[in-house]
Design a protein around this motif. Structure first.
Motif, PDB file in Angstrom:
ATOM      1  N   ASP A 213      13.465  14.343  33.830  1.00  0.00           N
ATOM      2  CA  ASP A 213      14.153  14.002  32.588  1.00  0.00           C
ATOM      3  C   ASP A 213      15.529  13.429  32.921  1.00  0.00           C
ATOM      4  N   GLY A 215      17.259  11.845  30.584  1.00  0.00           N
ATOM      5  CA  GLY A 215      17.754  11.538  29.250  1.00  0.00           C
ATOM      6  C   GLY A 215      19.261  11.571  29.124  1.00  0.00           C
ATOM      7  N   ALA A 216      19.912  12.540  29.784  1.00  0.00           N
ATOM      8  CA  ALA A 216      21.368  12.641  29.681  1.00  0.00           C
ATOM      9  C   ALA A 216      22.047  11.419  30.282  1.00  0.00           C
ATOM     10  N   ILE A 217      21.488  10.909  31.378  1.00  0.00           N
ATOM     11  CA  ILE A 217      22.029   9.687  31.981  1.00  0.00           C
ATOM     12  C   ILE A 217      21.765   8.506  31.067  1.00  0.00           C
ATOM     13  N   THR A 219      21.309   8.273  27.824  1.00  0.00           N
ATOM     14  CA  THR A 219      22.087   8.209  26.585  1.00  0.00           C
ATOM     15  C   THR A 219      23.555   7.879  26.831  1.00  0.00           C
ATOM     16  N   ALA A 220      24.020   7.991  28.071  1.00  0.00           N
ATOM     17  CA  ALA A 220      25.407   7.658  28.390  1.00  0.00           C
ATOM     18  C   ALA A 220      25.604   6.178  28.690  1.00  0.00           C
TER      19      ALA A 220
END
Length: 279
Positions: A213, A215-217, A219-220
């Motif tokens: 995952d 995802g955090a990267i 969305t940035a």
């Protein structure tokens, strides 16, 4: 015409050399092309040559691949180490860059693009996204473990590449021959081996495949993104591509390919060029 170069980078307490080839006018806008897990920068020769009339195209060999030096500790063959090496190359370039990343090269691109004050202006992600299924990672682990230690000649090495990289798409005989030529290194006692440090597989073999995952990267990231997907890719699923499109990415599906499109065909190169041009 490709020109060869090196930049030094510091990883831990040791300096290494990162190799690259470059095309075009160094004063032109820069495009950095970063390859996949077992590949090297020469995979982008056709794309780079096609862009060189307008862009300064730089294609590095990630640590342990191609002409770049091998690392002493196989455990270091992971994306954070690659980003450190590539950051030195970005510092050497000292100008904004567009980034084209295939698979692992795209993961590195996402990490750099997500950073504050990133030099990346546009990001092309070739068959990679914010979610990677465990089954695809397991397949990659398995094919790396099954690679022969050596081949008797270039023809045998090319035959291996045609099998394991069949998802690259319908390449021509000269294209396969060029891939084989740049994928070979001589070994002591005769024969050829694939042009990477076998230790690059150590972190993969030591891990249990599970969904990744990012995802955090993802969305940035605030720069424009073009996401490419091979029609039968198991690494970038249709659902993940749809999510990327919903998040604002431009998308394009490359026919007759899996993971990952070779970026050697005219239509796909045209799509990339239009995106880099801002069209």
């Amino acid at each position: 015409m490709a020109r060869q170069g090196f930049v030094p980078y510091l990883l831990g307490n040791d300096f290494h050399r990162l190799a690259f080839v470059e095309f075009g006018n160094p004063a032109a806008p820069a495009v950095l092309c970063v390859h996949g897990l077992t590949r090297n920068g020469r995979d982008f020769d056709i794309l780079a040559d096609s862009l060189a009339d307008r862009y300064h195209v730089i294609c590095p060999d990630l640590p342990g691949r191609g002409r770049s030096e091998w690392l002493r500790d196989g455990a270091l063959y992971q994306p954070p180490s690659y980003v450190i090496a590539l950051a030195h190359l970005l510092a050497w370039l000292n100008k904004p860059v567009a980034w084209v990343g295939t698979s692992l090269g795209g993961i590195c691109g996402m990490m750099v693009a997500a950073a504050a004050h990133t030099p990346i202006t546009r990001l092309v992600l070739n068959d990679i996204g914010p979610h990677i299924p465990a089954a695809a990672l397991g397949r990659i682990r398995d094919y790396m473990g099954e690679a022969p230690a050596a081949f008797p000649d270039l023809a045998a090495l090319e035959a291996h590449l045609r099998t394991v990289h069949a998802p690259f798409g319908p390449l021509t005989d000269p294209q396969w021959a060029a891939l084989a030529l740049h994928s070979a290194r001589p070994v002591e006692g005769g024969g050829l081996a694939l042009h990477y440090d076998p230790a690059i597989a150590e972190p993969i073999r030591a891990s249990v495949p599970m969904d990744a995952d990012l995802g955090a990267i993802w969305t940035a990231i605030r720069v424009p993104v073009l996401a490419l997907r091979g029609t039968t890719s198991d690494l970038l699923t249709e659902a993940t591509l749809a999510r990327m499109e919903e998040d604002g990415a431009a998308t394009h599906t490359v026919p007759a390919c899996g993971h990952a499109p070779a970026l050697m065909d005219g239509p796909t190169i045209a799509v990339i060029r239009r995106f880099l041009d801002g069209a």
